[in-house]
Design a protein around this motif. Structure first.
Motif, PDB file in Angstrom:
ATOM      1  N   LYS A   1      26.428  -1.835 -17.808  1.00 12.37           N
ATOM      2  CA  LYS A   1      25.894  -3.203 -17.934  1.00 12.37           C
ATOM      3  C   LYS A   1      25.963  -3.922 -16.573  1.00 12.37           C
ATOM      4  O   LYS A   1      25.021  -4.624 -16.191  1.00 12.37           O
ATOM      5  CB  LYS A   1      26.699  -3.987 -18.979  1.00 12.37           C
ATOM      6  N   LEU A   2      27.087  -3.733 -15.877  1.00 12.72           N
ATOM      7  CA  LEU A   2      27.235  -4.370 -14.567  1.00 12.72           C
ATOM      8  C   LEU A   2      26.215  -3.830 -13.577  1.00 12.72           C
ATOM      9  O   LEU A   2      25.648  -4.568 -12.780  1.00 12.72           O
ATOM     10  CB  LEU A   2      28.657  -4.162 -14.014  1.00 12.72           C
TER      11      LEU A   2
ATOM     12  N   ARG B   1      25.366 -10.768  -7.626  1.00 11.75           N
ATOM     13  CA  ARG B   1      26.261 -10.430  -6.499  1.00 11.75           C
ATOM     14  C   ARG B   1      27.674 -10.132  -6.993  1.00 11.75           C
ATOM     15  O   ARG B   1      28.346  -9.253  -6.469  1.00 11.75           O
ATOM     16  CB  ARG B   1      26.278 -11.567  -5.467  1.00 11.75           C
ATOM     17  N   LEU B   2      28.122 -10.863  -8.008  1.00 15.98           N
ATOM     18  CA  LEU B   2      29.458 -10.615  -8.561  1.00 15.98           C
ATOM     19  C   LEU B   2      29.515  -9.234  -9.205  1.00 15.98           C
ATOM     20  O   LEU B   2      30.466  -8.470  -8.978  1.00 15.98           O
ATOM     21  CB  LEU B   2      29.827 -11.695  -9.584  1.00 15.98           C
ATOM     22  N   ALA B   3      28.496  -8.890  -9.989  1.00 13.84           N
ATOM     23  CA  ALA B   3      28.439  -7.572 -10.633  1.00 13.84           C
ATOM     24  C   ALA B   3      28.442  -6.468  -9.569  1.00 13.84           C
ATOM     25  O   ALA B   3      29.175  -5.482  -9.675  1.00 13.84           O
ATOM     26  CB  ALA B   3      27.194  -7.469 -11.505  1.00 13.84           C
TER      27      ALA B   3
ATOM     28  N   ASN C   1      31.453 -11.236 -22.556  1.00 13.74           N
ATOM     29  CA  ASN C   1      30.390 -10.280 -22.891  1.00 13.74           C
ATOM     30  C   ASN C   1      30.915  -8.846 -23.058  1.00 13.74           C
ATOM     31  O   ASN C   1      30.166  -7.953 -23.453  1.00 13.74           O
ATOM     32  CB  ASN C   1      29.308 -10.282 -21.807  1.00 13.74           C
ATOM     33  N   GLY C   2      32.199  -8.638 -22.725  1.00  9.41           N
ATOM     34  CA  GLY C   2      32.790  -7.313 -22.874  1.00  9.41           C
ATOM     35  C   GLY C   2      32.507  -6.368 -21.715  1.00  9.41           C
ATOM     36  O   GLY C   2      32.710  -5.159 -21.821  1.00  9.41           O
ATOM     37  N   TRP C   3      32.054  -6.911 -20.565  1.00  8.60           N
ATOM     38  CA  TRP C   3      31.747  -6.070 -19.400  1.00  8.60           C
ATOM     39  C   TRP C   3      32.997  -5.801 -18.559  1.00  8.60           C
ATOM     40  O   TRP C   3      33.098  -4.776 -17.916  1.00  8.60           O
ATOM     41  CB  TRP C   3      30.686  -6.735 -18.521  1.00  8.60           C
ATOM     42  N   ILE C   4      33.910  -6.771 -18.569  1.00  6.78           N
ATOM     43  CA  ILE C   4      35.180  -6.624 -17.842  1.00  6.78           C
ATOM     44  C   ILE C   4      36.312  -7.102 -18.733  1.00  6.78           C
ATOM     45  O   ILE C   4      36.071  -7.759 -19.763  1.00  6.78           O
ATOM     46  CB  ILE C   4      35.199  -7.425 -16.507  1.00  6.78           C
ATOM     47  N   ASP C   5      37.540  -6.793 -18.321  1.00  8.26           N
ATOM     48  CA  ASP C   5      38.727  -7.276 -19.031  1.00  8.26           C
ATOM     49  C   ASP C   5      39.603  -7.998 -18.014  1.00  8.26           C
ATOM     50  O   ASP C   5      39.863  -7.462 -16.923  1.00  8.26           O
ATOM     51  CB  ASP C   5      39.480  -6.089 -19.654  1.00  8.26           C
ATOM     52  N   LEU C   6      40.024  -9.195 -18.326  1.00 13.19           N
ATOM     53  CA  LEU C   6      40.870  -9.989 -17.432  1.00 13.19           C
ATOM     54  C   LEU C   6      42.297 -10.036 -17.966  1.00 13.19           C
ATOM     55  O   LEU C   6      42.507 -10.325 -19.140  1.00 13.19           O
ATOM     56  CB  LEU C   6      40.325 -11.413 -17.305  1.00 13.19           C
TER      57      LEU C   6
ATOM     58  N   LEU D   1      31.989  -6.175  -7.904  1.00 16.11           N
ATOM     59  CA  LEU D   1      32.995  -5.539  -8.767  1.00 16.11           C
ATOM     60  C   LEU D   1      32.802  -4.019  -8.790  1.00 16.11           C
ATOM     61  O   LEU D   1      33.772  -3.256  -8.710  1.00 16.11           O
ATOM     62  CB  LEU D   1      32.915  -6.106 -10.189  1.00 16.11           C
ATOM     63  N   ILE D   2      31.544  -3.563  -8.841  1.00 16.84           N
ATOM     64  CA  ILE D   2      31.259  -2.122  -8.808  1.00 16.84           C
ATOM     65  C   ILE D   2      31.676  -1.535  -7.457  1.00 16.84           C
ATOM     66  O   ILE D   2      32.288  -0.471  -7.390  1.00 16.84           O
ATOM     67  CB  ILE D   2      29.748  -1.870  -9.074  1.00 16.84           C
ATOM     68  N   TYR D   3      31.350  -2.263  -6.375  1.00 16.41           N
ATOM     69  CA  TYR D   3      31.732  -1.825  -5.024  1.00 16.41           C
ATOM     70  C   TYR D   3      33.253  -1.670  -4.907  1.00 16.41           C
ATOM     71  O   TYR D   3      33.750  -0.674  -4.356  1.00 16.41           O
ATOM     72  CB  TYR D   3      31.206  -2.833  -3.993  1.00 16.41           C
ATOM     73  N   LEU D   4      33.992  -2.630  -5.438  1.00 15.61           N
ATOM     74  CA  LEU D   4      35.459  -2.590  -5.350  1.00 15.61           C
ATOM     75  C   LEU D   4      36.032  -1.373  -6.080  1.00 15.61           C
ATOM     76  O   LEU D   4      36.955  -0.728  -5.604  1.00 15.61           O
ATOM     77  CB  LEU D   4      36.067  -3.879  -5.909  1.00 15.61           C
ATOM     78  N   GLU D   5      35.454  -1.050  -7.253  1.00 16.94           N
ATOM     79  CA  GLU D   5      35.942   0.107  -8.005  1.00 16.94           C
ATOM     80  C   GLU D   5      35.533   1.419  -7.327  1.00 16.94           C
ATOM     81  O   GLU D   5      36.356   2.322  -7.157  1.00 16.94           O
ATOM     82  CB  GLU D   5      35.424   0.090  -9.442  1.00 16.94           C
TER      83      GLU D   5
END
Length: 226
Positions: free
Chosen positions: A220-221, A153-155, A203-208, A158-162
């Motif tokens: 990946k997401l 659900r988080l993945a 994991n390198g999927w996002i950057d904070l 995050l895709i939905y938001l972008e």
């Protein structure tokens, strides 16, 4: 020419069905508001005697659960209308609408909107289609909450938001939700959301970067969300 006729956002909502005369009527009775970030447009249980047209800015529609958690049901962007269901059902608002950034909204009284309903079949059909669309989204969300893991659900979120709200110049998501708000969107505890974001980052999927989140490996997401 009235401001309602010139306003481009009406083309994205049920209001696009209104004719020139109806737009002039609406312009004469509407009230425009500036809503600051964090302020409510209306709150759960409040009587909403009309509809709000979002001209600029983004807000969250949320419901307070029995344990005091704020569950985000939907994010609303410019061009969308608020309060349609409450106005038609003649019930108090079922959700709260709170600005996530500074907003400009226009309020159109119920008496005027119902007049458009009676005289403009295309407008009433557009409103019904919008409400049906919201119901479909609600069904999809309910299935997602029941069948997908919190990580999935988080993945997906995050895709939905972008995809829906875009990115800033630095690549970060335009919508900056707090960790608590993000947890409220995916239906989990804030601590779990923070832990998963750290895992995605590792994991390198996002950057904070502070509150900012940037997607660095969308594929990946997407695979995770599916």
């Amino acid at each position: 020419m009235s401001k309602c006729e010139q306003c481009i956002v009406r083309e994205f909502s049920s209001l696009k069905a209104l004719n020139k005369e109806e737009l002039l009527k609406m312009a004469n009775c509407k009230t425009s508001y500036t809503i600051k970030k964090g302020e409510p447009i209306f709150e759960e249980g409040e009587s909403v005697n009309g509809i709000y047209c979002v001209k600029d800015g983004i807000c969250k529609l949320s419901k307070l659960s029995a344990n005091g958690k704020d569950q985000i049901v939907k994010l609303v962007k410019p061009g969308e209308l608020l309060g349609q269901r409450s106005m038609i059902s003649d019930e108090p608002a079922n959700l709260s609408a709170v600005a996530l950034e500074d907003m400009e909204v226009c309020f159109i009284p119920k008496s005027e909107v119902l007049g458009f309903f009676n005289n403009n079949n295309q407008f009433s059909m557009n409103v019904m289609k919008t409400i049906c669309g919201d119901l479909k989204e609600s069904d999809d969300h309910m299935v997602s909450m029941a069948q997908k893991t919190v990580k999935e659900r988080l993945a997906e979120t995050l895709i939905y938001l972008e995809d829906t709200f875009g990115k800033n110049d630095d690549g970060s998501l335009h919508i900056q939700l707090s960790r608590e708000e993000l947890a409220g969107m995916i239906g989990t505890a804030t601590e779990s959301c923070i832990r998963l974001l750290s895992e995605f980052n590792k994991n390198g999927w996002i950057d904070l970067n502070g509150k900012k989140i940037s997607i660095t490996d969308k594929n990946k997401l997407k695979r995770m969300a599916e």
